[in-house]
Design a protein around this motif. Structure first.
Motif, short mmCIF file in Angstrom:
data_model
loop_
_atom_site.label_atom_id
_atom_site.label_comp_id
_atom_site.label_asym_id
_atom_site.label_seq_id
_atom_site.Cartn_x
_atom_site.Cartn_y
_atom_site.Cartn_z
N PHE A 13 0.85 -1.20 0.00
CA PHE A 13 0.00 0.00 0.00
C PHE A 13 0.88 1.24 0.00
O PHE A 13 1.79 1.38 0.81
CB PHE A 13 -0.91 0.03 1.24
CG PHE A 13 -1.63 1.34 1.42
CD1 PHE A 13 -2.57 1.78 0.48
CD2 PHE A 13 -1.37 2.16 2.50
CE1 PHE A 13 -3.22 3.00 0.63
CE2 PHE A 13 -2.02 3.38 2.67
CZ PHE A 13 -2.95 3.79 1.73
N THR A 16 -1.81 7.29 -3.09
CA THR A 16 -1.50 8.19 -4.20
C THR A 16 -2.07 9.59 -3.97
O THR A 16 -1.84 10.49 -4.76
CB THR A 16 -2.12 7.65 -5.52
OG1 THR A 16 -3.55 7.72 -5.40
CG2 THR A 16 -1.69 6.23 -5.80
N CYS A 18 -5.26 10.34 -4.11
CA CYS A 18 -6.36 10.61 -5.04
C CYS A 18 -7.63 11.10 -4.33
O CYS A 18 -8.48 11.74 -4.94
CB CYS A 18 -6.67 9.37 -5.87
SG CYS A 18 -7.47 8.05 -4.94
N ASP A 20 -10.10 9.26 -3.24
CA ASP A 20 -11.28 8.43 -3.51
C ASP A 20 -11.85 7.78 -2.25
O ASP A 20 -13.04 7.46 -2.20
CB ASP A 20 -10.96 7.34 -4.54
CG ASP A 20 -10.80 7.89 -5.94
OD1 ASP A 20 -10.96 9.12 -6.11
OD2 ASP A 20 -10.51 7.12 -6.86
S1 SF4 Z 1 -8.32 5.86 -2.29
FE1 SF4 Z 1 -7.54 6.96 -0.48
S2 SF4 Z 1 -5.92 5.65 0.39
FE2 SF4 Z 1 -6.33 4.94 -1.72
S3 SF4 Z 1 -4.81 5.98 -2.98
FE3 SF4 Z 1 -6.68 7.23 -3.02
S4 SF4 Z 1 -6.42 8.72 -1.30
FE4 SF4 Z 1 -4.91 7.08 -1.02
#
Ligand code: SF4
Length: 139
Positions: A13, A16, A18, A20
């Protein structure tokens, strides 16, 4: 000694960023009294009561962060898509993706990898580290 688990050799893990995991379908982000106090300070609320009024919803005898109408976490900045309280984010957010529900089976981990691009790639977390995160909060 940990009992034999399917992720005995660890899981990968690396977030990133992102955002999400702060969006998607409806859900709960559980917060306890200490977390609410820290979050109230981080959000520069006058007091805990103000933070609870604006950002917390009671669910039975527990408390969750509110969601916007699109199910985004209320503490996710809608413009930058960054967490507004990252330094003091709740245990549930800190321990993602190593939740019981995500690591229960290889299939549940596969589903997690599909919704979180950081899961299944990057840094290898050893079993002991995963287990210690998994035990912080049961989700
Ligand atoms: S979903 Fe959350 S934990 Fe997963 S890469 Fe995107 S920000 Fe990071």
């Amino acid at each position: 000694m940990h009992r034999q688990l399917w992720y005995q050799d660890g899981l990968r893990f690396s977030c990133t960023g992102c955002g999400d995991c702060c969006t998607g379908g409806p859900g709960f982000v559980w917060v306890n009294k200490e977390e609410i106090q820290q979050l109230a300070v981080a959000m520069q609320c006058a007091d805990v009561a103000e933070f609870e009024r604006l950002y917390v919803v009671p669910v039975g005898n527990r408390h969750s962060l509110r969601e916007r109408s699109n199910y985004d976490c209320i503490l996710l900045d809608p413009d930058t898509r960054q967490c507004r309280v990252y330094a003091v984010r709740p245990r549930q957010c800190r321990t993602w993706p190593f939740w019981d529900s995500n690591v229960e089976t290889p299939e549940s981990w596969e589903r997690t990898c599909q919704v979180c691009p950081g899961s299944g790639q990057g840094r290898l977390y050893q079993l002991a580290e995963i287990e210690s995160q998994r035990q912080v909060i049961r989700v």
